[in-house]
Write a protein that holds these residues in place. Structure first.
Motif, short mmCIF file in Angstrom:
data_model
loop_
_atom_site.label_atom_id
_atom_site.label_comp_id
_atom_site.label_asym_id
_atom_site.label_seq_id
_atom_site.Cartn_x
_atom_site.Cartn_y
_atom_site.Cartn_z
N VAL A 197 41.65 46.17 77.76
CA VAL A 197 42.27 47.49 77.53
C VAL A 197 41.83 48.04 76.17
N ASP A 198 41.80 47.19 75.15
CA ASP A 198 41.35 47.64 73.82
C ASP A 198 39.91 48.13 73.87
N ALA A 199 39.05 47.39 74.57
CA ALA A 199 37.65 47.80 74.69
C ALA A 199 37.55 49.14 75.40
N ALA A 200 38.31 49.30 76.47
CA ALA A 200 38.28 50.55 77.23
C ALA A 200 38.76 51.73 76.37
N LYS A 201 39.77 51.49 75.55
CA LYS A 201 40.30 52.56 74.70
C LYS A 201 39.25 53.08 73.73
N ILE A 202 38.55 52.16 73.06
CA ILE A 202 37.60 52.62 72.04
C ILE A 202 36.32 53.16 72.67
N ILE A 203 36.00 52.71 73.88
CA ILE A 203 34.88 53.32 74.61
C ILE A 203 35.26 54.75 74.99
N HIS A 204 36.47 54.93 75.47
CA HIS A 204 36.94 56.27 75.87
C HIS A 204 37.00 57.23 74.69
N SER A 205 37.27 56.68 73.50
CA SER A 205 37.35 57.55 72.32
C SER A 205 35.99 57.84 71.71
N GLY A 206 34.93 57.22 72.26
CA GLY A 206 33.58 57.59 71.83
C GLY A 206 32.74 56.52 71.17
N LEU A 207 33.27 55.32 70.94
CA LEU A 207 32.47 54.26 70.34
C LEU A 207 31.47 53.75 71.39
N PRO A 208 30.21 53.47 71.01
CA PRO A 208 29.22 52.97 71.97
C PRO A 208 29.73 51.75 72.73
N LYS A 209 29.34 51.64 73.99
CA LYS A 209 29.87 50.60 74.87
C LYS A 209 29.58 49.20 74.35
N ARG A 210 28.32 48.95 73.97
CA ARG A 210 27.97 47.59 73.55
C ARG A 210 28.75 47.19 72.30
N LEU A 211 28.83 48.10 71.33
CA LEU A 211 29.58 47.81 70.11
C LEU A 211 31.06 47.59 70.43
N SER A 212 31.60 48.40 71.32
CA SER A 212 33.01 48.27 71.71
C SER A 212 33.29 46.90 72.31
N VAL A 213 32.39 46.45 73.18
CA VAL A 213 32.56 45.14 73.81
C VAL A 213 32.44 44.02 72.78
N HIS A 214 31.53 44.17 71.84
CA HIS A 214 31.35 43.16 70.80
C HIS A 214 32.61 42.99 69.96
N VAL A 215 33.16 44.13 69.49
CA VAL A 215 34.28 44.04 68.54
C VAL A 215 35.63 43.84 69.21
N ALA A 216 35.77 44.28 70.47
CA ALA A 216 37.07 44.19 71.14
C ALA A 216 37.20 42.97 72.05
N ILE A 217 36.07 42.43 72.49
CA ILE A 217 36.13 41.29 73.41
C ILE A 217 35.53 40.02 72.80
N VAL A 218 34.30 40.12 72.32
CA VAL A 218 33.61 38.91 71.86
C VAL A 218 34.17 38.37 70.55
#
Length: 259
Positions: free
Chosen positions: A217-238
């Motif tokens: 959910v956190d990754a999806a939120k920051i992707i939706h707000s405009g952060l690049p997908k790969r970076l969002s996955v790195h910082v919110a999931i990995v």
């Protein structure tokens, strides 16, 4: 006035079980990994039942005094201040003890008389016994994966509750949760869930905890707000999963391929 209704997607009969536990005044125990919706479910059910909820996030320093109450100095007087558990018992609220096994043993002792036919709380510092309000309900949660030795809930405690196990939702439901919670594009939500499932199955990594729905959910939120997908996955999931550099790099490579 608009009321913010907690969103919850049922995956089984947990709603009905909770309602019957409340109706019959039986304590309710939620078991499952972190981020599987246990706390959200309790908030949702409190809203459905139109009951006040008092949440206590238990940790190794949480004592019975923190829950029951204490004497405080007020001006020139010493006065008694009810704790959250005593308040819930008197007012008929739902008390939610999140990660109850993390609390000190005296907390377990304190709630025993509330979790059987007596439904009463003994306040030793006042020498008083308080009968629980008819609407009072005790709800607790714990993560079996965290329990090691002295932090394990004893059978004498567990058998005082009706218990429901929470797991990560199936792919379709988890995708719907991400879309509903964040308004992210359905295809992006589906890819995030696929990443989550892939990492959950990588048992050889030896992760203490795996990817929770909360992280997705956190990754999806920051992707939706405009952060690049790969970076969002790195910082919110990995990054939240591990500090081991090799594992982090391996997970990043895996996620980059999937996203």
């Amino acid at each position: 006035m608009l009321v913010n209704i907690p969103y919850y997607h049922a995956v089984g009969k947990e709603k009905e079980v909770f309602e019957h536990a409340y109706k019959n005044k039986i304590p309710f125990l939620l078991k499952g990994p972190t981020g599987t919706g246990k706390s959200r479910f309790v908030e949702y059910m409190a809203h459905q039942l139109d009951k006040k909820i008092i949440t206590i996030s238990c940790h190794e320093e949480t004592s019975s005094t923190d829950l029951i109450g204490r004497f405080i100095i007020k001006g020139a007087e010493t006065v008694w201040l009810d704790g959250p558990l005593t308040t819930a018992v008197k007012e008929g609220a739902i008390i939610y003890l999140d990660e109850i096994a993390e609390a000190r043993p005296d907390v377990i002792v304190a709630i025993h008389s509330l979790t059987d036919h007596r439904r009463e709380l003994f306040i030793d510092k006042l020498g008083e016994t308080v009968k629980a309000h008819d609407d009072f309900m005790l709800v607790a949660s714990f993560n079996p994966g965290y329990q090691r030795g002295f932090k394990e809930l004893k059978p004498s405690t567990r058998q005082r509750f009706i218990a429901v196990s929470f797991e990560y939702p199936e792919t379709k439901i988890e995708t719907e949760i991400l879309v509903k919670e964040t308004n992210v594009d359905h295809d992006v939500a589906k890819k995030l869930v696929a990443i989550g499932n892939k990492i959950r199955n990588l048992t050889e990594l030896g992760l203490t905890e795996t990817v929770s729905t909360r992280l997705l959910v956190d990754a999806a939120k920051i992707i939706h707000s405009g952060l690049p997908k790969r970076l969002s996955v790195h910082v919110a999931i990995v990054e939240p999963l591990t500090d081991d550099l090799q594992t982090v790099e391996a997970l990043k490579d895996l996620c980059d391929l999937m996203i």
